[in-house]
Design an enzyme around this catalytic site. Sequence first.
Site, PDB file in Angstrom:
ATOM      1  N   CYS A 275      43.345  48.065  39.494  1.00 15.69           N
ATOM      2  CA  CYS A 275      43.481  48.675  38.164  1.00 15.69           C
ATOM      3  C   CYS A 275      43.803  50.169  38.190  1.00 15.69           C
ATOM      4  O   CYS A 275      44.888  50.578  37.788  1.00 15.69           O
ATOM      5  CB  CYS A 275      42.182  48.469  37.380  1.00 15.69           C
ATOM      6  SG  CYS A 275      41.872  46.734  37.049  1.00 15.69           S
TER       7      CYS A 275
HETATM    8  N1  NAD Z   1      40.239  42.633  39.117  1.00 16.05           N
HETATM    9  C1  NAD Z   1      39.792  43.459  38.199  1.00 16.05           C
HETATM   10  O1  NAD Z   1      38.793  44.132  38.391  1.00 16.05           O
HETATM   11  C2  NAD Z   1      40.476  43.586  36.847  1.00 16.05           C
HETATM   12  C3  NAD Z   1      39.788  44.235  35.821  1.00 16.05           C
HETATM   13  C4  NAD Z   1      40.377  44.354  34.596  1.00 16.05           C
HETATM   14  C5  NAD Z   1      41.670  43.868  34.393  1.00 16.05           C
HETATM   15  N2  NAD Z   1      42.342  43.260  35.418  1.00 16.05           N
HETATM   16  C6  NAD Z   1      43.688  42.749  35.148  1.00 16.05           C
HETATM   17  O2  NAD Z   1      43.609  41.345  35.001  1.00 16.05           O
HETATM   18  C7  NAD Z   1      44.791  40.730  35.509  1.00 16.05           C
HETATM   19  C8  NAD Z   1      44.432  39.723  36.586  1.00 16.05           C
HETATM   20  O3  NAD Z   1      43.800  40.422  37.660  1.00 16.05           O
HETATM   21  P1  NAD Z   1      42.952  39.688  38.774  1.00 16.05           P
HETATM   22  O4  NAD Z   1      42.233  40.755  39.500  1.00 16.05           O
HETATM   23  O5  NAD Z   1      42.186  38.562  38.194  1.00 16.05           O
HETATM   24  O6  NAD Z   1      44.129  39.109  39.685  1.00 16.05           O
HETATM   25  P2  NAD Z   1      43.994  38.021  40.858  1.00 16.05           P
HETATM   26  O7  NAD Z   1      45.143  38.257  41.765  1.00 16.05           O
HETATM   27  O8  NAD Z   1      42.613  37.998  41.379  1.00 16.05           O
HETATM   28  O9  NAD Z   1      44.217  36.648  40.081  1.00 16.05           O
HETATM   29  C9  NAD Z   1      45.409  36.300  39.472  1.00 16.05           C
HETATM   30  C10 NAD Z   1      45.614  34.812  39.662  1.00 16.05           C
HETATM   31  O10 NAD Z   1      46.799  34.438  38.966  1.00 16.05           O
HETATM   32  C11 NAD Z   1      47.450  33.436  39.706  1.00 16.05           C
HETATM   33  N3  NAD Z   1      48.823  33.370  39.268  1.00 16.05           N
HETATM   34  C12 NAD Z   1      49.838  34.216  39.550  1.00 16.05           C
HETATM   35  N4  NAD Z   1      50.949  33.833  38.906  1.00 16.05           N
HETATM   36  C13 NAD Z   1      50.643  32.728  38.220  1.00 16.05           C
HETATM   37  C14 NAD Z   1      51.372  31.884  37.366  1.00 16.05           C
HETATM   38  N5  NAD Z   1      52.650  32.099  37.072  1.00 16.05           N
HETATM   39  N6  NAD Z   1      50.754  30.803  36.844  1.00 16.05           N
HETATM   40  C15 NAD Z   1      49.455  30.560  37.126  1.00 16.05           C
HETATM   41  N7  NAD Z   1      48.700  31.339  37.918  1.00 16.05           N
HETATM   42  C16 NAD Z   1      49.297  32.412  38.451  1.00 16.05           C
HETATM   43  C17 NAD Z   1      47.235  33.858  41.140  1.00 16.05           C
HETATM   44  O11 NAD Z   1      47.403  32.768  42.031  1.00 16.05           O
HETATM   45  C18 NAD Z   1      45.797  34.392  41.103  1.00 16.05           C
HETATM   46  O12 NAD Z   1      44.870  33.385  41.421  1.00 16.05           O
HETATM   47  C19 NAD Z   1      45.672  41.879  35.993  1.00 16.05           C
HETATM   48  O13 NAD Z   1      46.543  42.261  34.961  1.00 16.05           O
HETATM   49  C20 NAD Z   1      44.681  42.988  36.247  1.00 16.05           C
HETATM   50  O14 NAD Z   1      45.276  44.258  36.139  1.00 16.05           O
HETATM   51  C21 NAD Z   1      41.751  43.100  36.634  1.00 16.05           C
END
Ligand code: NAD
Length: 460
Positions: A275
């Site tokens: 992030c």
């Molecule tokens: N990790 C954090 O602390 C956090 C906090 C707040 C916001 N976010 C935001 O949330 C969002 C997700 O982050 P995250 O950390 O969970 O990511 P992550 O990489 O842990 O998880 C994302 C998942 O999406 C899947 N994916 C990718 N493309 C796909 C598709 N086309 N169809 C289905 N599944 C698909 C991936 O395989 C993965 O399992 C991002 O925008 C991030 O910036 C993350």
Amino acid sequence: MSVLASRLRQRLESRQARVGVVGLGYVGLPLAAEFARCGFTAIGIDLDTRKVAAVTRGESYIPDVPSEDVRALVSAGRLQATTDFGVVAELDTINICVPTPLRKTKDPDMSYILAAVEQIAARLRPGTLVILESTTYPGTTEEVVQPMLEQGGLKAGVDFFLAFSPERVDPGNPSFNTKNVPKVVGGTTPACSELAAALYAAAIDTVVPVSSPRVAEMVKLLENTFRAVNIGLVNETAMMCDKLAIDVWEVIDAARTKPFGFMPFYPGPGLGGHCIPIDPFYLSWKARQSGFEPRFIELAGFVNGSMPHSVVDKIAEALNSQKKALNGSHVLVAGVAYKRDIDDIRESPALDVMGLLHERGARVSYSDPYVPVLSGRSWRGYDLQSTTLSQAALAGVDCVAILTDHRATDYETLVTGAPLIVDTRNAIKTRHRHVFRLGAPQPGQTDLSTRALVSAEALA
Ligand SMILES: NC(=O)c1ccc[n+]([C@@H]2O[C@H](COP(=O)([O-])OP(=O)(O)OC[C@H]3O[C@@H](n4cnc5c(N)ncnc54)[C@H](O)[C@@H]3O)[C@@H](O)[C@H]2O)c1
């Protein structure tokens, strides 16, 4: 309220709604579990077959979601996972939680959102609520997602419902989780906002409605830019304190006693995670499209991005004090995850520090209880396994660099066993001649630090 909206509202209130979560990562799995806990049938869709198989077996791969919970929810039939977007046609709501990284050029990489929305658009049926949760630039929901979903002829706010709700989860935080962090929600119409709020209200303690998706998108970027800028400020202050021989950690601890108008941020080896190093650049990219040059974001990016270099310089300086060169010295990095008590190494500044050390000729090893192995690709070096911190292992290194202050690390063993330590997190609270701290007078540099010197033996 339209018939479609009332029907969805009724299904949400009765928990009959089938709720979908696209992307079962750090954000999506805790959210799906929370929806399932409050009585919905939650269906996760992910392209990663290993994640889908793990959930189906009742196993969690996210430390904040206990496996026992996943097992219980899966066996009760309330949590399912699939790789097949075909289930979209059976869903009442869909939350999109896919990654939003940056391209090499620091432009937003929207490919994951586009791919997920394309799949949903092809199967969207009337009455469905779609909520984007991925962090992204203001305007994404209305300018990118909405036209794609409307391509089949359905209209947002009339035939289906659309909102943005930023995810604010803080992995590893023992006090705050998906359920008790307030959820900001902005729909494309009042009915969209109301339905999105009704979905979250079922599972999350507090919902904060805002007037539009772009306000909700901007809320998230303000929060993360606020952090990036304040971390930049405190990192710059640490570098200043280094030159002035003032202990920045003592300064922050005293400043935080002010009951208003000050919030403590702490220096470190740089920004990490999915992030803070990334999100502000989504905002600056969008601002530039409108002819606005956001200077704080760039400046914070510059200061925070230079921290790994400053840390390597500090390690070289510490080695120099023992008449050793960085080139050829063995540096053990303690902690490679981007923050304490988690296993996430995405964008971790420790990887940059390790790469720079390697470039400058140091022999690099690491220890991290949460990260058993590191591929060479991840840090521009060679494949490594985590070293157990023992007196014997420490005796063979020239310097230990504490880059992540995991609570599980045995700092007493470190202090007594390592010949030299560079502490970038103020993990070692007592003063020692062989411990160099980031943003603090060097051992022996001032009366203050020498007065407080404690011998390593005193700890034993
Ligand atoms: N990790 C954090 O602390 C956090 C906090 C707040 C916001 N976010 C935001 O949330 C969002 C997700 O982050 P995250 O950390 O969970 O990511 P992550 O990489 O842990 O998880 C994302 C998942 O999406 C899947 N994916 C990718 N493309 C796909 C598709 N086309 N169809 C289905 N599944 C698909 C991936 O395989 C993965 O399992 C991002 O925008 C991030 O910036 C993350």
